[in-house]
Design a protein around this motif. Structure first.
Motif, PDB file in Angstrom:
ATOM      1  N   LEU A 190       0.880  -1.213   0.151  1.00  0.00           N
ATOM      2  CA  LEU A 190       0.095   0.006  -0.116  1.00  0.00           C
ATOM      3  C   LEU A 190       0.775   1.115  -0.016  1.00  0.00           C
ATOM      4  O   LEU A 190       0.608   2.233  -0.749  1.00  0.00           O
ATOM      5  N   LYS A 191       1.938   1.217   0.820  1.00  0.00           N
ATOM      6  CA  LYS A 191       2.953   2.224   0.760  1.00  0.00           C
ATOM      7  C   LYS A 191       3.596   2.832  -0.477  1.00  0.00           C
ATOM      8  O   LYS A 191       3.784   3.764  -1.017  1.00  0.00           O
ATOM      9  N   ARG A 192       3.939   1.395  -1.266  1.00  0.00           N
ATOM     10  CA  ARG A 192       4.397   1.722  -2.346  1.00  0.00           C
ATOM     11  C   ARG A 192       3.393   2.131  -3.491  1.00  0.00           C
ATOM     12  O   ARG A 192       3.848   3.122  -4.312  1.00  0.00           O
ATOM     13  N   ARG A 193       2.179   1.992  -3.311  1.00  0.00           N
ATOM     14  CA  ARG A 193       1.397   2.294  -4.183  1.00  0.00           C
ATOM     15  C   ARG A 193       1.021   3.605  -3.955  1.00  0.00           C
ATOM     16  O   ARG A 193       0.736   4.498  -4.784  1.00  0.00           O
ATOM     17  N   CYS A 194       1.027   4.153  -2.483  1.00  0.00           N
ATOM     18  CA  CYS A 194       0.933   5.636  -2.546  1.00  0.00           C
ATOM     19  C   CYS A 194       2.125   6.384  -2.839  1.00  0.00           C
ATOM     20  O   CYS A 194       1.862   7.415  -3.333  1.00  0.00           O
ATOM     21  N   MET A 195       3.532   5.803  -2.515  1.00  0.00           N
ATOM     22  CA  MET A 195       4.401   6.550  -3.345  1.00  0.00           C
ATOM     23  C   MET A 195       4.275   6.685  -4.745  1.00  0.00           C
ATOM     24  O   MET A 195       4.580   7.735  -5.294  1.00  0.00           O
ATOM     25  N   ASP A 197       3.168  10.147  -9.346  1.00  0.00           N
ATOM     26  CA  ASP A 197       2.132  10.418 -10.586  1.00  0.00           C
ATOM     27  C   ASP A 197       1.503  11.818 -10.340  1.00  0.00           C
ATOM     28  O   ASP A 197       1.456  12.497 -11.556  1.00  0.00           O
ATOM     29  N   LEU A 198       0.843  11.936  -9.212  1.00  0.00           N
ATOM     30  CA  LEU A 198       0.385  13.401  -8.784  1.00  0.00           C
ATOM     31  C   LEU A 198       1.189  14.457  -8.941  1.00  0.00           C
ATOM     32  O   LEU A 198       1.004  15.642  -9.664  1.00  0.00           O
ATOM     33  N   THR A 199       2.583  14.316  -8.643  1.00  0.00           N
ATOM     34  CA  THR A 199       3.781  15.213  -8.576  1.00  0.00           C
ATOM     35  C   THR A 199       3.961  15.431 -10.159  1.00  0.00           C
ATOM     36  O   THR A 199       4.192  16.700 -10.873  1.00  0.00           O
ATOM     37  N   SER A 200       3.925  14.524 -10.992  1.00  0.00           N
ATOM     38  CA  SER A 200       4.504  14.476 -12.349  1.00  0.00           C
ATOM     39  C   SER A 200       3.611  15.411 -12.984  1.00  0.00           C
ATOM     40  O   SER A 200       3.517  15.982 -13.867  1.00  0.00           O
ATOM     41  N   LYS A 201       2.027  14.841 -12.653  1.00  0.00           N
ATOM     42  CA  LYS A 201       0.864  15.360 -13.391  1.00  0.00           C
ATOM     43  C   LYS A 201       0.946  16.892 -13.228  1.00  0.00           C
ATOM     44  O   LYS A 201       0.742  17.930 -14.153  1.00  0.00           O
ATOM     45  N   LYS A 202       1.135  17.408 -11.833  1.00  0.00           N
ATOM     46  CA  LYS A 202       1.310  18.886 -11.629  1.00  0.00           C
ATOM     47  C   LYS A 202       2.469  19.476 -12.367  1.00  0.00           C
ATOM     48  O   LYS A 202       2.204  20.443 -12.846  1.00  0.00           O
ATOM     49  N   LEU A 203       3.701  18.805 -12.359  1.00  0.00           N
ATOM     50  CA  LEU A 203       4.984  19.531 -13.017  1.00  0.00           C
ATOM     51  C   LEU A 203       4.427  19.427 -14.463  1.00  0.00           C
ATOM     52  O   LEU A 203       4.687  20.455 -15.197  1.00  0.00           O
ATOM     53  N   ALA A 204       3.814  18.396 -15.136  1.00  0.00           N
ATOM     54  CA  ALA A 204       3.355  18.511 -16.568  1.00  0.00           C
ATOM     55  C   ALA A 204       2.423  19.597 -16.727  1.00  0.00           C
ATOM     56  O   ALA A 204       2.702  20.311 -18.123  1.00  0.00           O
TER      57      ALA A 204
END
Length: 1054
Positions: free
Chosen positions: A676-681, A686-693
């Motif tokens: 679950l932690k790996r999925r959270c990371m 993914d969220l960070t990359s989308k924000k950067l994109a």
């Protein structure tokens, strides 16, 4: 009859002791009565109730008979006449002739006066003048024995009760008792038996006295043993003196031995001087040869060094030039590489600038309004994806919190199981330890009360056996056992468990010694009780025991040792400890005030209850109860503990399986949490990359709309500048390459020159190297030779010569020491005395000194046991020996006197049996003579063993010619006559100054009464003593005479 009267006249006057007058005052039915009696035959008649029998009762009371002996009353005060306060009896006794009793005191008449009151009675003896002479019963008893008056003898005074009983009874045993008492055989037999008992008592006392000699003999033996020990101590003391003399001369002989050893040592050291000097000379010669070789080799090395010095100089120069050339070539190679790298970087930059220029041109051509709309759509799409990613991340965080809670709960559960497993392992360890202890106790019961430490203590006590006043008793538990099975074992253990490990000693000194033994055995905190071993076993009265049906500790224990029993009673109060089965019963017994003598109550569950005044206390069972140690067998406990061990093992296995399942479940939860932690990371990335994109997309839109058109021209200028710099660098690179090739050629040339020089000078250099090596070897050899020479010189100076000097000094010191020791030893004793005691055996002074110290310690230790001197002990021994001899002589005299008394008793017993036989024959003869007066015949059979007397009578008219063995088979008159004959036969064998018979003619018919009365009168006159006959019948048929006196009692008042 006339013949008999004529013969009776020739008899002398009646002897002293007959009764002349009887006075009664307020006695029984008489208010006042006085009767004078004749010296021969007296008849007293009267109606029933006139008080005839009271006269005989008064006679008995006057001569000291008890009230019960008269069979008329139970106490003397019952003889007092009704309505009166006292009664009196007075007898006047004739005291004349040869048999008079103390005539010089009493005179011709003795007056016996007996006064009876409600509370007391007195007896007075008076003389003929009425003067008081004595008031003691002993005087009355002496008078009665003097006149042979025994009022309890039925042949002296036969009361009406005895007459009826004697005449009516046909029992052979009763007749035997009458005969035995009348003939005084019973009195003699009882006297002989009393003497026999007294002799037995005396024998026992003598035996006790003889037994008292035993401890004194033991003390005498102990004194003898002490004397022997003291003599042995004197021998030891003499041995110490001899050893001291030997010790004094051993110092001289030991110095002599050391002198001899020192002489041998000096001789050996002197023998080492030539050897050591030869070694020094040898090393000096070797050193001279090496020095000559060293000079020659140095000259050769100098010559070779001159030849090779120029070659070395040129070689060093070429080596330095070669090093510089190689360094220059390496620097050029480094510069060439740096320049080549810069050219490559410039080419990459040129390529990048050309691509950027092309890309800008293409972008300017392709950008339109539709592309801008598409970029906006992408921005919205990215914003939606970011919101979804935020929601997914929050859901995952919530799942993570739930997993963490599950993991925490599972961790707590595993910790609980681990704690339970730990508790089970501790219980298993305790059970295994108890099983091991019980098996050890089963092998040796003593170990139950102290373990292996008590075994070690027993060994230590055994080593100190003779030092204890009395052997210690313990542990107490080993002297106890249960009486009725093992049911009460837990309660007894709870009641007196603290005392079971204790030891008992008899004194404080023994307690200190036992404490020391315990310390040696590593038995700390040993409980020691001081108690007097000589005290007898305590007996607990019934009224001091608890008044309850429940058992006490003392009732369920079997205690053979009296001291252990006393200690448990005095210190444990085991007689006041009540044992019950359950809690409720214990409360009722402990707190019931009606049950006395209860100190404590113990239950099988381990509860302890007691009451102190108004405070009631209940102590719960001990948590870790001690193993029951008073059981006769531990098999049952071991079996129960083994079952408990199996149960604990099963529970531990189940808990371990449960723990493994919980561990597996916990690992699964942790794996799920990790995933679950790996999925959270991943979601966060993914969220960070989308924000950067999204940011990049927004920034690119802004940059593209505002980018200047002049960017392409600037890029072309930059490209031209870079190409120019690349060309300059390539030209510099060619120059460096050329210089590097020249440096390589120069270095190769120098290498060839250096190798040629080395080849041409190799022989000379090798020769120089060999010469230098040989020179160094010679120098090493010279150094070694110098060290060897110095070593032997030092050995000679310090070791050999120094040792000789020291040995000679020691020799001189030993001589001085011998002289001093000789003088000291001569003071103690001359040397000749030592030779008499024995030659020196080679013992050293230290050995002799240790032996003297050891014997002195032994002498001191044994001397402390005896505070007296040997002379005192010998005096004490002689004194006790004399005392024992005196007692033995005295007891021997006692024994001889006792044996004499026993022989006298045996002789008297023999005479008594002869007298019995004689009386038996006389009784038969007299009885037959009296029967023949009426024509009867018969006999008397007496069995002294069976104590029976049977009368056989044969009637003259009996045709059957059979003897009648039971007088009850006769008629009343015949039985009375035959019994009268038997009584007269007894009277003829008994001596007494007077005789009295009351109602002797009961059950007789007229004819038998006449014959009996005549026979009685004839017998009385012939016998010669005073007779008193009392009868209620008519006595007119009795002939009158001066020797026959008749008196009539007044009729009783109505």
């Amino acid at each position: 009859m006339d013949d008999f009267r004529g013969s009776s006249e020739t008899l002398a006057r009646p002897r002293a002791g007959i009764i002349t007058r009887i006075r009664l005052e307020n006695f029984m039915c008489h208010g006042s009565l006085e009767i004078e009696l004749g010296d021969w035959v007296n008849f007293i008649t009267g109606q029933n109730g006139s008080g005839k029998s009271a006269i005989l009762t008064a006679l008995c009371i006057a001569f000291g008979c008890r009230a019960k002996g008269t069979q008329r009353a139970s106490t003397l005060k019952d003889f007092i006449r009704t309505g009166c306060s006292s009664a009196g009896i007075q007898l006047e006794i004739k005291n004349q002739g040869e048999d008079a009793f103390k005539p010089e005191i009493y005179g011709d008449t003795i007056i016996i006066e007996r006064r009876i009151t409600e509370s007391s009675s007195t007896t007075l003896l008076k003389d003929c003048y009425g003067k008081k002479v004595a008031s003691r019963k002993e005087e009355l008893r002496e008078l009665a024995e003097h006149f042979n008056i025994d009022v309890e003898n039925p042949c002296v005074i036969m009361t009406q009760d005895k007459s009826r009983e004697f005449l009516h009874s046909g029992n052979s045993k009763d007749k035997f008792k009458f005969f035995y008492k009348a003939t005084l055989l019973q009195q003699v037999d009882e006297l002989l038996e009393s003497i026999r008992q007294n002799l037995a008592s005396a024998d026992a006392q003598i035996r006790e006295l003889e037994a008292t000699i035993g401890p004194i003999l033991k003390e005498l033996d102990q004194l003898q043993e002490k004397i022997k020990n003291m003599e042995r101590l004197e021998e030891i003391s003499q041995q110490v003196q001899r050893l001291k003399k030997k010790l004094a001369w051993s110092w001289v002989y030991d110095v002599d031995r050391q002198l001899q050893e020192q002489i041998s040592k000096i001789e050996k050291l002197n023998q080492r001087i030539p050897k050591c000097q030869a070694k020094i000379d040898e090393q000096t010669d070797i050193l001279e040869k090496l020095r000559r070789c060293l000079s020659e080799k140095k000259m050769q090395v100098e010559h070779l060094m001159k030849k090779t010095s120029e070659v070395k100089r040129r070689k060093n120069e070429l080596q330095e030039l070669l090093t510089l050339a190689k360094r220059e070539r390496n620097e050029l190679a480094q510069d060439h590489g740096r320049e080549a790298n810069q050219i490559q970087k410039m080419l990459k930059r040129l390529h990048l600038l050309q691509e950027q220029s092309t890309e800008f041109q293409e972008q300017q051509l392709k950008r339109t309004q539709d592309e801008e709309s598409e970029i906006k759509a992408k921005v919205i799409e990215l914003q939606n994806e970011i919101e979804e990613a935020n929601l997914l991340l929050k859901r995952m965080e919530k799942e993570e919190d739930e997993l963490l809670q599950h993991i925490h709960a599972e961790t707590n559960e595993i910790q609980r199981i681990v704690d339970e497993i730990g508790d089970l392992e501790k219980k298993h360890h305790v059970v295994v330890s108890r099983i091991r202890e019980l098996r050890q106790h089963q092998a040796n019961k003593v170990t139950a009360f102290g373990g292996d430490k008590v075994i070690n203590l027993f060994r230590s006590i055994e080593r100190c056996q003779g030092r204890f006043e009395r052997q210690p008793i313990g542990p107490i538990g080993s002297h106890l056992s249960l009486v009725d099975g093992e049911m009460w074992a837990p309660a007894v253990e709870n009641a007196i468990g603290k005392l079971l490990n204790a030891f008992i000693v008899t004194s404080h000194r023994d307690s200190l010694l036992l404490r020391k033994c315990a310390k040696e055995s590593n038995y700390n905190n040993l409980s020691i009780i001081i108690y007097d071993f000589s005290r007898p076993r305590l007996i607990i009265p019934e009224h001091m025991l608890p008044q309850t049906v429940h058992p006490t500790t003392i009732s369920v224990l079997k205690i053979e040792n009296a001291t252990v029993h006393n200690v448990l009673v005095d210190m444990g109060c085991i007689e006041m400890q009540v044992l019950v089965r359950d809690y409720d019963t214990g409360k009722r017994v402990a707190f019931d005030p009606r049950i006395s003598n209860v100190k404590e109550v113990h239950t099988l569950e381990g509860y302890k209850m007691f009451s102190r005044k108004s405070v009631q206390t209940i102590l719960p069972p001990v948590r870790h109860a001690r193993t029951v140690r008073l059981c006769s067998s531990f098999d049952g406990q071991i079996e129960d503990l083994e079952k408990e061990e199996g149960r604990i093992k099963v529970l531990a296995t189940q808990h371990k399986v449960t723990k493994r399942e919980a561990d597996s479940k916990l690992n699964d939860l942790r794996n799920d949490l990790h995933m679950l932690k790996r999925r959270c990371m991943s979601s966060e990335r993914d969220l960070t990359s989308k924000k950067l994109a999204l940011e990049d997309l927004k920034n690119s839109c802004i940059a593209e709309t505002s980018a200047p058109i002049s960017t392409v021209d600037e890029l072309h200028q930059e490209i031209s500048k870079v190409k120019h710099e690349i060309q300059e660098k390539e030209m510099l690179l060619e120059q460096l390459k050329l210089r590097m090739n020249n440096a390589d050629a120069k270095a190769q040339e120098l290498v060839s020159s250096f190798e040629d020089l080395c080849d041409s000078t190799k022989g000379e250099i090798d020769a120089l190297a060999n010469a230098e090596a040989e020179l160094m070897e010679i120098e090493d050899n010279i150094h070694s030779a110098k060290e060897e020479e110095a070593y032997y010189k030092d050995l000679m100076a310090n070791k050999v010569l120094g040792d000789i000097k020291v040995a000679e000094e020691q020799y001189c010191e030993f001589q001085r020491e011998r002289k001093q020791n000789y003088e000291k030893a001569s003071i103690i004793c001359p040397e000749s005395e030592i030779k008499v005691l024995g030659d020196w055996d080679g013992s050293t002074p230290e050995q002799l000194s240790a032996q003297v110290s050891r014997i002195n310690q032994r002498l001191q230790h044994e001397s402390q046991q005896y505070s007296e001197s040997i002379d005192d002990l010998r005096m004490m021994h002689a004194k006790k020996q004399r005392k024992i001899s005196r007692k033995q002589g005295m007891y021997k005299v006692f024994r001889e006197k006792l044996c004499a008394c026993e022989r006298a008793l045996a002789m008297r017993q023999s005479k008594f049996e002869e007298s019995r036989s004689s009386l038996k024959s006389g009784l038969r003869r007299e009885f037959l003579a009296h029967l023949k007066k009426k024509g009867f015949s018969g006999g008397i059979n007496i069995d002294f063993k069976e104590k029976t007397l049977s009368v056989e009578v044969k009637m003259p008219q009996d045709a059957s010619q059979d003897n009648v063995h039971d007088t009850r088979g006769l008629s009343g008159g015949e039985r009375s006559f035959s019994t009268l004959c038997f009584s007269l036969a007894l009277h003829g064998m008994v001596e007494s100054p007077f005789r009295a018979m009351d109602e002797f003619d009961v059950f007789m018919d007229a004819v038998s009464r006449k014959i009996s009365l005549n026979a009685l009168v004839d017998f009385a006159l012939a016998q010669g003593s005073q007779w008193i006959f009392i009868t209620p019948h008519d006595i007119s048929m009795v002939r009158s005479g001066d020797r026959v006196k008749k008196q009539q009692m007044a009729a009783p008042r109505s």
